[in-house]
Design an enzyme around this catalytic site. Structure first.
Site, PDB file in Angstrom:
ATOM      1  N   GLY A   1       5.797 -20.941 -69.276  1.00  0.00           N
ATOM      2  CA  GLY A   1       5.745 -22.202 -69.326  1.00  0.00           C
ATOM      3  C   GLY A   1       7.733 -23.002 -69.140  1.00  0.00           C
TER       4      GLY A   1
ATOM      5  CD  GLU B   1       2.831 -13.449 -70.268  1.00  0.00           C
ATOM      6  OE1 GLU B   1       2.369 -14.478 -71.135  1.00  0.00           O
ATOM      7  OE2 GLU B   1       2.003 -12.908 -71.405  1.00  0.00           O
TER       8      GLU B   1
ATOM      9  N   GLY C   1       4.995 -18.309 -64.161  1.00  0.00           N
ATOM     10  CA  GLY C   1       4.743 -18.417 -63.289  1.00  0.00           C
ATOM     11  C   GLY C   1       5.338 -19.603 -62.151  1.00  0.00           C
ATOM     12  NE  ARG C   2       4.506 -25.681 -64.133  1.00  0.00           N
ATOM     13  CZ  ARG C   2       3.419 -25.982 -64.367  1.00  0.00           C
ATOM     14  NH1 ARG C   2       3.603 -26.614 -63.161  1.00  0.00           N
ATOM     15  NH2 ARG C   2       2.231 -26.029 -64.679  1.00  0.00           N
TER      16      ARG C   2
ATOM     17  NE  ARG D   1       0.103 -28.533 -61.197  1.00  0.00           N
ATOM     18  CZ  ARG D   1       0.921 -29.300 -61.628  1.00  0.00           C
ATOM     19  NH1 ARG D   1       1.574 -30.168 -60.548  1.00  0.00           N
ATOM     20  NH2 ARG D   1       1.668 -29.405 -62.850  1.00  0.00           N
TER      21      ARG D   1
ATOM     22  CE1 TYR E   1      -4.473 -29.811 -65.448  1.00  0.00           C
ATOM     23  CE2 TYR E   1      -3.140 -29.471 -63.660  1.00  0.00           C
ATOM     24  CZ  TYR E   1      -4.168 -28.784 -64.601  1.00  0.00           C
ATOM     25  OH  TYR E   1      -3.965 -27.596 -64.869  1.00  0.00           O
TER      26      TYR E   1
ATOM     27  CB  CYS F   1     -16.574 -38.390 -50.440  1.00  0.00           C
ATOM     28  SG  CYS F   1     -16.395 -38.456 -49.077  1.00  0.00           S
ATOM     29  CD  GLU F   2     -14.884 -37.079 -56.344  1.00  0.00           C
ATOM     30  OE1 GLU F   2     -14.679 -37.543 -57.895  1.00  0.00           O
ATOM     31  OE2 GLU F   2     -15.585 -35.955 -56.355  1.00  0.00           O
TER      32      GLU F   2
END
Ligand code: LLP
Length: 437
Positions: free
Chosen positions: A249, A291, A293-294, A330, A334, A361-362
């Site tokens: 986290g 743990e 990650g980021r 991302r 988010y 195409c969005e």
């Protein structure tokens, strides 16, 4: 932190107007390998791992770092972290498979999944991977699978949901009564007593409150709740824990006005509390696990992308690039901020505000909104920062755009660590029934 230091913190700097990453000229890399492309800095991964390891060692010697593989599954990254002595946290059998293929021994892997199937359990038990259960209902099923396969039930761990989480976006907050993860307090004693009755002999406990936490004080309340439940289980059941896993986290400064997370504070608020309860309570002599990650992988990577279209529609300036939410989802998913900078800032006099948009195409294909940048031209290169965590792993071939290559930088040299996908890859698993041929 001033802007130049903030860039340096990520191993980025301008030399005579040209952006260098890990000591290499970003324009030369873009021209050599093409765009869009992920560029990964090996030394940054090592540096972030060591920073955390040093912090852990200074507070609680008996510790292990499990790299959250979901943030980056590239084999080269796993090898780099293996060589640092890292352990690995997997959220699926696919991630375990990748780790095993990378020659990571089974006893260096923890499987923190959720909504496990029996097939997931079989895979874990056959490969002797420690499972961290996410629901009381899974316990009997797992025990049965141990019996079916004929392996001894030794380790078991449960994920605790402390009902109070944190994160950069509601989707990344993983604790709370409404959240699918973990086991609430009122079922925890039952979980461990049933596990013991079923024959498990060694116990761990886990919590992960969310992802992208930049203020260490967000950990305070859930950590206190966690420590309290550990004490309670130990007292009521006489269980001694082999490990206590605080999850991941830890956030990183995506925005130039954000400072890095204060690791000293994290050490005080989270890690030290285990030391106190181990010394003063009777919970055993557990390993401390985390743990992340980021924290380890995010700042190791940039995406190099080229501008193909500058559009002034009379209301707004758009800079159209060759990376989209297929390359980095991302911002779209988010509303996450990724800093975007030019690779050549020698033409700095005029500054304008641009929406940096991809080719998907969005309308939601926006990598950066209202970004103040030196006047841009078609053909210029841009760097999207901090793409090493949940960047490539969440990319897709949407709009049938093959995923990009990945290049590792080490010691001033470049190494291709993933080929770009091709049009053939888009067709690889498709089958056409005979009657349609
Ligand atoms: N442990 C568990 C059990 C997790 O679920 C996660 C992340 C981690 C560790 C690692 O969290 P980290 O240290 O990287 O924050 N796709 C989102 C992030 C989702 C994280 C899911 N779980 C994003 O791009 O922000």
């Amino acid at each position: 932190m001033n802007y130049i230091d903030w860039l340096k913190h990520k191993d980025l700097e301008y030399r005579q107007g040209i952006l260098y990453f890990a000591d290499l000229n970003t324009i030369e890399i873009a021209e050599k390998f093409g765009t869009p492309i992920y560029i990964i800095n090996e030394q940054m991964i090592r540096k972030r791992y060591r920073e955390l390891k040093d912090k852990l060692n200074s507070v609680y010697k008996k510790n292990r770092i499990f790299f959250a593989v979901k943030s980056n599954t590239n084999l080269a990254i796993l090898k780099i972290l293996s060589s640092e002595g890292s352990f690995f946290d997997c959220s699926s059998t696919g991630e375990i498979y990748i780790c095993l293929k990378s020659n990571i021994p089974a006893d260096r892997i923890i499987y923190t999944g959720n909504m496990f199937t029996d097939d997931d359990f079989e895979f874990a038990v056959k490969n002797e991977i420690l499972v961290n259960l996410d629901s009381l209902s899974q316990l009997k099923r797992l025990a049965k699978i141990y019996e079916k396969i004929g392996k001894e039930k030794i380790f078991i761990s449960f994920r605790f949901n402390p009902e109070f989480g944190a994160g950069h976006h509601p989707h990344t907050i993983t604790a709370g009564k409404e959240i699918k993860f973990g086991i609430l307090e009122h079922q925890m004693i039952k979980a461990y007593s049933e596990a013991r009755e079923l024959g498990f002999k060694k116990f761990g406990i886990h919590q992960h409150i969310g992802s992208g936490i930049i203020d260490a004080t967000d950990y305070e309340k859930p950590t206190d709740t966690f420590i309290a439940i550990i004490g309670k289980i130990a007292k009521i059941l006489g269980i001694h824990f082999e490990f206590v896993d605080f999850g991941g986290g830890l956030g990183i400064p995506y925005h130039p006005k954000t400072n890095p997370i204060d690791l000293n504070k994290y050490g005080e608020i989270v890690l030290k509390k285990l030391k106190v309860v181990v010394e003063e309570g009777d919970i055993g002599d557990p390993f401390l696990f985390i743990e992340p990650g980021r924290y380890i992988s995010a700042e190791s990577s940039i995406i190099l992308t080229q501008i193909n279209t500058i559009k002034d529609n009379g209301f707004k300036l758009f800079a159209g690039i060759d990376a989209g939410f297929n390359t980095l989802i991302r911002p779209t998913l988010y509303g996450a901020y990724h800093h975007i900078i030019v690779c050549d800032e020698s033409n700095k006099e005029k500054v304008s505000k641009y929406d940096i948009v991809g080719p998907i195409c969005e309308s939601g294909d926006v990598l950066g909104k209202k970004r103040e940048l030196p006047e841009l031209s078609e053909g210029d290169y841009l760097a999207i920062l901090d793409a090493g965590a949940y960047g490539f792993t969440m990319s897709s071939p949407y709009n049938s755009r093959p995923r990009p290559a990945e290049i590792l930088i080490n010691d001033g040299k470049t190494f291709k660590i993933r080929e770009a996908e091709t049009f053939d890859d888009l067709l690889r698993n498709q089958l056409v029934p005979d009657y349609l041929k």
